[in-house]
Design a protein around this motif. Structure first.
Motif, PDB file in Angstrom:
ATOM      1  N   LEU A   1       0.822  -1.208   0.000  1.00 26.14           N
ATOM      2  CA  LEU A   1       0.000   0.000   0.000  1.00 26.14           C
ATOM      3  C   LEU A   1       0.858   1.261   0.000  1.00 26.14           C
ATOM      4  CD1 LEU A   1      -2.724  -1.044   2.603  1.00 26.14           C
ATOM      5  CD2 LEU A   1      -3.138  -0.428   0.216  1.00 26.14           C
ATOM      6  N   ALA A   2       1.917   1.234   0.820  1.00 28.66           N
ATOM      7  CA  ALA A   2       2.772   2.417   0.936  1.00 28.66           C
ATOM      8  C   ALA A   2       3.444   2.722  -0.402  1.00 28.66           C
ATOM      9  CB  ALA A   2       3.821   2.211   2.022  1.00 28.66           C
ATOM     10  N   LEU A   3       3.914   1.673  -1.066  1.00 25.14           N
ATOM     11  CA  LEU A   3       4.617   1.907  -2.333  1.00 25.14           C
ATOM     12  C   LEU A   3       3.649   2.329  -3.440  1.00 25.14           C
ATOM     13  CD1 LEU A   3       7.310  -0.901  -2.347  1.00 25.14           C
ATOM     14  CD2 LEU A   3       7.602   1.523  -1.881  1.00 25.14           C
ATOM     15  N   ASN A   4       2.465   1.738  -3.400  1.00 26.75           N
ATOM     16  CA  ASN A   4       1.441   2.136  -4.366  1.00 26.75           C
ATOM     17  C   ASN A   4       1.132   3.619  -4.233  1.00 26.75           C
ATOM     18  OD1 ASN A   4      -0.113   1.166  -6.391  1.00 26.75           O
ATOM     19  ND2 ASN A   4      -1.052  -0.408  -5.117  1.00 26.75           N
ATOM     20  N   ASN A   5       0.991   4.007  -2.976  1.00 26.95           N
ATOM     21  CA  ASN A   5       0.729   5.389  -2.628  1.00 26.95           C
ATOM     22  C   ASN A   5       1.846   6.299  -3.155  1.00 26.95           C
ATOM     23  OD1 ASN A   5      -0.497   7.420  -1.291  1.00 26.95           O
ATOM     24  ND2 ASN A   5       0.152   6.812   0.780  1.00 26.95           N
ATOM     25  N   THR A   6       3.096   5.879  -2.900  1.00 30.85           N
ATOM     26  CA  THR A   6       4.254   6.659  -3.363  1.00 30.85           C
ATOM     27  C   THR A   6       4.276   6.738  -4.882  1.00 30.85           C
ATOM     28  OG1 THR A   6       5.464   5.746  -1.510  1.00 30.85           O
ATOM     29  CG2 THR A   6       6.768   6.838  -3.180  1.00 30.85           C
ATOM     30  N   ASP A   7       4.081   5.600  -5.542  1.00 33.93           N
ATOM     31  CA  ASP A   7       4.100   5.585  -7.008  1.00 33.93           C
ATOM     32  C   ASP A   7       3.056   6.555  -7.573  1.00 33.93           C
ATOM     33  OD1 ASP A   7       6.153   3.784  -7.094  1.00 33.93           O
ATOM     34  OD2 ASP A   7       4.923   2.037  -7.547  1.00 33.93           O
ATOM     35  N   THR A   8       1.863   6.527  -6.969  1.00 39.34           N
ATOM     36  CA  THR A   8       0.808   7.424  -7.452  1.00 39.34           C
ATOM     37  C   THR A   8       1.219   8.874  -7.272  1.00 39.34           C
ATOM     38  OG1 THR A   8      -0.745   5.768  -6.697  1.00 39.34           O
ATOM     39  CG2 THR A   8      -1.666   7.902  -7.268  1.00 39.34           C
ATOM     40  N   ARG A   9       1.759   9.186  -6.090  1.00 37.69           N
ATOM     41  CA  ARG A   9       2.169  10.578  -5.843  1.00 37.69           C
ATOM     42  C   ARG A   9       3.248  11.024  -6.830  1.00 37.69           C
ATOM     43  NH1 ARG A   9       0.779  13.018  -0.854  1.00 37.69           N
ATOM     44  NH2 ARG A   9       2.472  14.487  -1.183  1.00 37.69           N
ATOM     45  N   VAL A  10       4.246  10.160  -7.050  1.00 34.61           N
ATOM     46  CA  VAL A  10       5.332  10.522  -7.968  1.00 34.61           C
ATOM     47  C   VAL A  10       4.761  10.775  -9.366  1.00 34.61           C
ATOM     48  CG1 VAL A  10       7.420   9.680  -9.132  1.00 34.61           C
ATOM     49  CG2 VAL A  10       7.118   9.298  -6.683  1.00 34.61           C
ATOM     50  N   ARG A  11       3.867   9.898  -9.782  1.00 37.77           N
ATOM     51  CA  ARG A  11       3.326  10.051 -11.142  1.00 37.77           C
ATOM     52  C   ARG A  11       2.448  11.287 -11.266  1.00 37.77           C
ATOM     53  NH1 ARG A  11       1.880   3.914 -13.023  1.00 37.77           N
ATOM     54  NH2 ARG A  11       3.612   2.933 -11.938  1.00 37.77           N
ATOM     55  N   GLN A  12       1.880  11.725 -10.121  1.00 31.18           N
ATOM     56  CA  GLN A  12       1.075  12.958 -10.176  1.00 31.18           C
ATOM     57  C   GLN A  12       1.939  14.199  -9.978  1.00 31.18           C
ATOM     58  OE1 GLN A  12      -1.648  12.118  -7.013  1.00 31.18           O
ATOM     59  NE2 GLN A  12      -3.174  11.160  -8.344  1.00 31.18           N
ATOM     60  N   GLY A  13       3.244  13.979  -9.842  1.00 30.62           N
ATOM     61  CA  GLY A  13       4.156  15.115  -9.651  1.00 30.62           C
ATOM     62  C   GLY A  13       4.115  15.686  -8.243  1.00 30.62           C
ATOM     63  N   LYS A  14       3.538  14.931  -7.294  1.00 30.96           N
ATOM     64  CA  LYS A  14       3.497  15.419  -5.913  1.00 30.96           C
ATOM     65  C   LYS A  14       4.794  15.046  -5.190  1.00 30.96           C
ATOM     66  CE  LYS A  14      -1.488  14.990  -5.261  1.00 30.96           C
ATOM     67  NZ  LYS A  14      -2.496  14.092  -4.676  1.00 30.96           N
ATOM     68  N   PRO A  15       5.164  15.834  -4.179  1.00 24.81           N
ATOM     69  CA  PRO A  15       6.410  15.513  -3.479  1.00 24.81           C
ATOM     70  C   PRO A  15       6.297  14.238  -2.648  1.00 24.81           C
ATOM     71  CG  PRO A  15       5.268  17.334  -2.389  1.00 24.81           C
ATOM     72  CD  PRO A  15       4.487  17.020  -3.630  1.00 24.81           C
ATOM     73  N   VAL A  16       7.397  13.525  -2.534  1.00 26.20           N
ATOM     74  CA  VAL A  16       7.455  12.319  -1.703  1.00 26.20           C
ATOM     75  C   VAL A  16       8.658  12.484  -0.791  1.00 26.20           C
ATOM     76  CG1 VAL A  16       7.777   9.827  -1.713  1.00 26.20           C
ATOM     77  CG2 VAL A  16       6.554  10.903  -3.582  1.00 26.20           C
ATOM     78  N   SER A  17       8.475  12.230   0.497  1.00 26.21           N
ATOM     79  CA  SER A  17       9.636  12.414   1.374  1.00 26.21           C
ATOM     80  C   SER A  17      10.318  11.079   1.638  1.00 26.21           C
ATOM     81  CB  SER A  17       9.211  13.087   2.684  1.00 26.21           C
ATOM     82  OG  SER A  17       9.047  12.136   3.688  1.00 26.21           O
ATOM     83  N   PRO A  18      11.650  11.065   1.535  1.00 31.08           N
ATOM     84  CA  PRO A  18      12.363   9.815   1.810  1.00 31.08           C
ATOM     85  C   PRO A  18      12.066   9.303   3.210  1.00 31.08           C
ATOM     86  CG  PRO A  18      13.866  11.483   0.940  1.00 31.08           C
ATOM     87  CD  PRO A  18      12.555  12.159   1.144  1.00 31.08           C
ATOM     88  N   GLY A  19      11.885  10.227   4.161  1.00 30.16           N
ATOM     89  CA  GLY A  19      11.597   9.818   5.542  1.00 30.16           C
ATOM     90  C   GLY A  19      10.330   8.985   5.618  1.00 30.16           C
ATOM     91  N   PHE A  20       9.288   9.442   4.971  1.00 28.75           N
ATOM     92  CA  PHE A  20       8.014   8.711   4.995  1.00 28.75           C
ATOM     93  C   PHE A  20       8.187   7.333   4.357  1.00 28.75           C
ATOM     94  CE2 PHE A  20       3.809   7.434   3.712  1.00 28.75           C
ATOM     95  CZ  PHE A  20       2.985   7.923   4.711  1.00 28.75           C
ATOM     96  N   LEU A  21       8.879   7.337   3.229  1.00 30.79           N
ATOM     97  CA  LEU A  21       9.065   6.100   2.474  1.00 30.79           C
ATOM     98  C   LEU A  21       9.825   5.044   3.288  1.00 30.79           C
ATOM     99  CD1 LEU A  21       8.574   5.079  -0.351  1.00 30.79           C
ATOM    100  CD2 LEU A  21      10.734   6.063  -1.039  1.00 30.79           C
TER     101      LEU A  21
END
Ligand code: ATP
Ligand code: MG
Length: 470
Positions: A281-301
């Motif tokens: 779920l977490a990676l899916n969430n990250t992938d979606t954010r990256v593809r939408q151009g939203k920021p992703v924090s390494p800490g969260f990941l």
């Protein structure tokens, strides 16, 4: 033979392969849309060319242009030395000590300019496993091409003439969607084991098939990754996780048999049945954010990737009699220490991870002033997103996430009502808890915390996403 056949089918020019002579494709043949090229990158190649130097776009940008994708950044390769490059631009900075490159800045946009590198000499300095340590000579363009990793990453595009120079049949591989290492794969992985992670990343990101000769040595050579400096690994892992295709990358790792021994982090992530659904779920969430151009924090990941390891240790410390909060901190220390040896997580990242983890038990205290205090936490939003993932994965009751969603949206009286409803709903259980708390026994609180955590033991139920490819 096969290559010739593919070339005929795909209509690629049939030339005798001489690695010093590129095959040149004009715009009608390669079809690059000049509108996808950054005007600043064109300014750089033009300025260099006007000063009498060779200059081309190179690497990932050319590959993406050929695939019709807008590149995320542009690298330029030239025969000008870093000093010569620097003199031509107003905002240009020489970076790096061993092999200098030049960063040319245009507002926020950075164009990286690299002088053609020479081939890796037999005499180049290596570690005892054959990893090249220093290899910093300038060279000819064809030598620069041969040092690059994949055929599809070794093409040069001149925006002025709109021609593509291809030294290693990259165009054939672009068209047949093949990821192929230049040279002898085993030797190239030995020189730089990080290339194995790059294979996985590009195959997943581009949806390319890995050439069998390229993938064959990988499973055996994976342990060589252990000799790569932690900071370099961190950079490459981050690229992999933030590629917008992190889930596909992890599946690919499994498929290549690389999920063991490549990095302790990946062993943890891929081998923990409890955490599988959460990580998916977490990676899916990250992938979606990256593809939408939203920021992703390494800490969260990284906090998400390692959460179930923390959870397991947290429970173990509590079972051994430690109070919940110190137990959580000890678990966090253990996990960060064991990962830190191989993965140089930056201090800012580890401090974000700790914050996120430490916030989690606070979401479960829905009495008195506690929720109000948590609202003031500067990282509330990230902590709440993390909580929602825990709920969604089945680790926690979905009501808890919903309650926080409502509480955060509500006004003053709405919040009071939610708190009262919570107390009423708890009824007897709540009263019992209060009684225990009033009894002042920290030990009973510990038991409560432990119960909370273990109530999440449902989390296997993973949809098998990560292991799907195995
Ligand atoms: P991305 O779109 O993810 O940035 P990229 O291909 O541009 O992909 P970079 O890491 O930016 O990847 O590297 C730029 C280029 O430098 C590559 O295309 C490749 O030609 C070369 N390169 C990078 N890393 C290596 C390596 N480890 N070994 C050989 N060549 C490399
Ligand atoms: Mg790049």
């Amino acid at each position: 033979m096969i290559k010739k056949f593919i070339r005929r089918i795909l209509g690629v020019k049939n030339k005798v392969i001489d690695p010093t002579q590129p095959v040149v494709f004009d715009v009608k043949e390669h079809g690059i849309d000049p509108k996808l090229v950054s005007p600043n990158a064109v300014r750089v190649t033009q300025t260099l060319q006007e000063a009498g130097f060779k200059a081309f776009l190179v690497g990932g940008a050319v590959r993406d242009l050929l695939l019709g994708v807008k590149p995320k950044d542009f690298d330029v390769a030239t025969n000008a030395t870093p000093d010569q490059v620097k003199r031509l631009f107003r905002r240009a900075f020489i970076i790096g000590r061993r092999f200098q490159i030049v960063h040319v800045m245009f507002g926020q946009e950075l164009i990286e300019v690299t002088t053609f590198r020479g081939t890796t000499m037999e005499s180049a300095s290596k570690d005892e496993h054959g990893r090249v340590l220093r290899d910093n000579t300038f060279g000819e363009q064809h030598e620069d091409a041969v040092r690059r990793d994949f055929t599809i990453n070794a093409m040069y595009y001149d925006p002025a003439s709109q021609s593509v120079l291809d030294y290693h049949e990259g165009m054939v591989d672009i068209r047949s969607k093949t990821l192929r290492m230049i040279g002898v794969p085993e030797a190239r992985f030995r020189e730089d084991p990080v290339r194995m992670l790059r294979v996985v990343r590009f195959a997943a990101k581009l949806g390319f098939t890995i050439d069998p000769d390229t993938s064959a040595p990988m499973a055996v050579m994976a342990p060589l990754i252990n000799n790569v400096p932690a900071a370099r690994l961190y950079d490459e892992m981050l690229k992999l996780l933030m590629s917008g295709h992190a889930l596909a990358c992890l599946k690919q790792l499994r498929k290549e048999g690389l999920h063991h021994g490549l990095l302790p982090l990946l062993d943890v992530v891929l081998e923990q049945p409890m955490g599988k659904k959460f990580v998916t779920l977490a990676l899916n969430n990250t992938d979606t954010r990256v593809r939408q151009g939203k920021p992703v924090s390494p800490g969260f990941l990284f906090a998400a990737l390692l959460w179930h390891q923390v959870l397991e240790k947290w429970q173990a410390y509590q079972a051994a009699g430690e109070y919940p909060i110190p137990a959580l901190h000890q678990a966090a220390d253990d996990v960060l220490e064991s990962q830190g040896e191989k993965l140089a997580l930056q201090r800012k990242t580890t401090s974000d991870m700790r914050d996120l983890w430490a916030m989690q038990p606070r979401f479960e205290r829905r009495i008195g002033k506690s929720p109000y205090k948590l609202l003031e936490h500067p990282r509330l939003r990230a902590g709440y997103d993390f909580l929602l993932l825990r709920c969604e994965s089945g680790e926690l009751d979905a009501d808890l996430g919903q309650w926080w969603t409502d509480f955060m949206e509500a006004d003053g009286s709405g919040r009071e009502t939610l708190l009262q409803q919570k107390s009423r709903a708890e009824g007897e259980t709540g009263a019992a808890k209060k009684r225990r708390r009033r009894g002042g026994s920290k030990r009973s609180k510990a038991a409560e915390g432990g119960a909370n955590l273990s109530s999440g033991a449902s989390a296997d139920g993973g949809n098998g996403d990560i292991s799907g490819g195995a």
